[in-house]
Design an enzyme around this catalytic site. Sequence first.
Site, PDB file in Angstrom:
ATOM      1  N   GLY A 105       2.390  -3.979   4.572  1.00  0.00           N
ATOM      2  CA  GLY A 105       1.940  -4.091   5.955  1.00  0.00           C
ATOM      3  C   GLY A 105       2.500  -3.048   6.902  1.00  0.00           C
ATOM      4  N   SER A 106       2.850  -1.864   6.371  1.00  0.00           N
ATOM      5  CA  SER A 106       3.368  -0.846   7.295  1.00  0.00           C
ATOM      6  C   SER A 106       2.261  -0.333   8.222  1.00  0.00           C
ATOM      7  CB  SER A 106       4.045   0.303   6.547  1.00  0.00           C
ATOM      8  OG  SER A 106       3.111   1.009   5.774  1.00  0.00           O
ATOM      9  N   ASN A 107       1.038  -0.304   7.726  1.00  0.00           N
ATOM     10  CA  ASN A 107      -0.073   0.075   8.626  1.00  0.00           C
ATOM     11  C   ASN A 107      -0.345  -1.026   9.649  1.00  0.00           C
ATOM     12  OD1 ASN A 107      -1.608   2.742   8.054  1.00  0.00           O
ATOM     13  ND2 ASN A 107      -1.035   1.969   6.025  1.00  0.00           N
ATOM     14  N   MET A 157      -6.369  -5.720  -0.909  1.00  0.00           N
ATOM     15  CA  MET A 157      -6.695  -5.423  -2.302  1.00  0.00           C
ATOM     16  C   MET A 157      -7.880  -6.216  -2.863  1.00  0.00           C
ATOM     17  SD  MET A 157      -4.700  -2.986  -2.822  1.00  0.00           S
ATOM     18  CE  MET A 157      -4.751  -2.691  -4.581  1.00  0.00           C
ATOM     19  N   ASN A 194     -11.486   0.974   7.085  1.00  0.00           N
ATOM     20  CA  ASN A 194     -10.442   0.938   6.053  1.00  0.00           C
ATOM     21  C   ASN A 194      -9.673   2.251   6.060  1.00  0.00           C
ATOM     22  OD1 ASN A 194      -9.044   0.070   3.661  1.00  0.00           O
ATOM     23  ND2 ASN A 194     -10.393   1.389   2.443  1.00  0.00           N
ATOM     24  N   HIS A 213      -7.634   4.802   3.487  1.00  0.00           N
ATOM     25  CA  HIS A 213      -7.536   5.083   2.047  1.00  0.00           C
ATOM     26  C   HIS A 213      -6.669   6.320   1.822  1.00  0.00           C
ATOM     27  CE1 HIS A 213      -8.837   5.003  -2.114  1.00  0.00           C
ATOM     28  NE2 HIS A 213      -8.989   6.313  -2.037  1.00  0.00           N
ATOM     29  N   ASP A 231     -14.966   2.499  -0.970  1.00  0.00           N
ATOM     30  CA  ASP A 231     -14.443   3.764  -0.431  1.00  0.00           C
ATOM     31  C   ASP A 231     -15.533   4.819  -0.216  1.00  0.00           C
ATOM     32  OD1 ASP A 231     -11.886   2.630  -0.519  1.00  0.00           O
ATOM     33  OD2 ASP A 231     -11.528   3.340  -2.546  1.00  0.00           O
ATOM     34  N   GLU A 246      -1.125   8.543   7.805  1.00  0.00           N
ATOM     35  CA  GLU A 246      -1.942   7.335   8.018  1.00  0.00           C
ATOM     36  C   GLU A 246      -1.618   6.719   9.376  1.00  0.00           C
ATOM     37  OE1 GLU A 246      -2.804   5.677   3.508  1.00  0.00           O
ATOM     38  OE2 GLU A 246      -1.361   4.596   4.723  1.00  0.00           O
TER      39      GLU A 246
HETATM   40  C1  GRF Z   1      -1.884   2.357   2.467  1.00  0.00           C
HETATM   41  O1  GRF Z   1      -1.256   3.500   1.980  1.00  0.00           O
HETATM   42  C2  GRF Z   1      -3.381   2.516   2.466  1.00  0.00           C
HETATM   43  O2  GRF Z   1      -3.798   3.817   2.380  1.00  0.00           O
HETATM   44  C3  GRF Z   1      -3.829   1.789   1.229  1.00  0.00           C
HETATM   45  O3  GRF Z   1      -2.876   0.791   1.011  1.00  0.00           O
HETATM   46  C4  GRF Z   1      -1.628   1.171   1.571  1.00  0.00           C
HETATM   47  C5  GRF Z   1      -1.104  -0.010   2.317  1.00  0.00           C
HETATM   48  O4  GRF Z   1       0.215   0.157   2.732  1.00  0.00           O
HETATM   49  N1  GRF Z   1      -5.175   1.303   1.405  1.00  0.00           N
HETATM   50  P1  GRF Z   1       0.859  -0.815   3.802  1.00  0.00           P
HETATM   51  O5  GRF Z   1       0.721  -2.220   3.246  1.00  0.00           O
HETATM   52  O6  GRF Z   1       0.121  -0.638   5.081  1.00  0.00           O
HETATM   53  O7  GRF Z   1       2.305  -0.410   3.890  1.00  0.00           O
END
Ligand code: GRF
Length: 192
Positions: free
Chosen positions: A20-22, A95, A112, A114, A150, A179
């Site tokens: 969940g870093s994004n 996922m 999304n 990617h 994708d 990202e």
């Molecule tokens: C990200 O690198 C994204 O590109 C891919 O999954 C990863 C998720 O990372 N779809 P996080 O859970 O947001 O850290």
Amino acid sequence: MKKLTGLKKTKTAVFISGKGSNLYNLIKFSKKKNSPILINLIISNTKKAKGLKYSNLYKIKKKIINFKNLKFAEKKILICLSKKKINLICLAGFMKVLSKNFIQKFNGKIINIHPSLLPKYKGLNTYEKAIINKDKYSGCTVHFVTSKIDSGKIIIQKKVKLSKNESIASLKKKVQKKEYEIYPKAIKKILN
Ligand code: GRF
């Protein structure tokens, strides 16, 4: 000129499966004055997703949905989305593959992130592929979600250069840094 205040922000749900870093980055972005979104809901297909901790930390409602039965799972999600009046879905390391029917219901409103320069390397293991193929560049892409994995229209991409001794871990670090830059930019681009 004085900026207009009180403009409605887009109610957003972020779907995760892992760290969940994004998600964290998008929450920080949503709290900025000029951000066009509010994050009202976090959805995960597993209670093991580490990113769920941000629900408590930032008082955002979370919902864990069992995907054993896709139809049933999506029905449940649609109910949550409508209760919260969600207008944008951001997939961030989610996922599970969403059905055509679900995507159509939210047409144009699911995006999304990617970790490759799409259309190169759809699917999993993008870092490994870039390293094995000795690519000069890798990167990340924010794109609209369609029923083909994708493959939806690209909103923003950012390149990173691979160094000589690049490892999966070092490349991931480089790409993820980008990202965190492009996901908010992509959201601004589609909402403004
Ligand atoms: C990200 O690198 C994204 O590109 C891919 O999954 C990863 C998720 O990372 N779809 P996080 O859970 O947001 O850290």
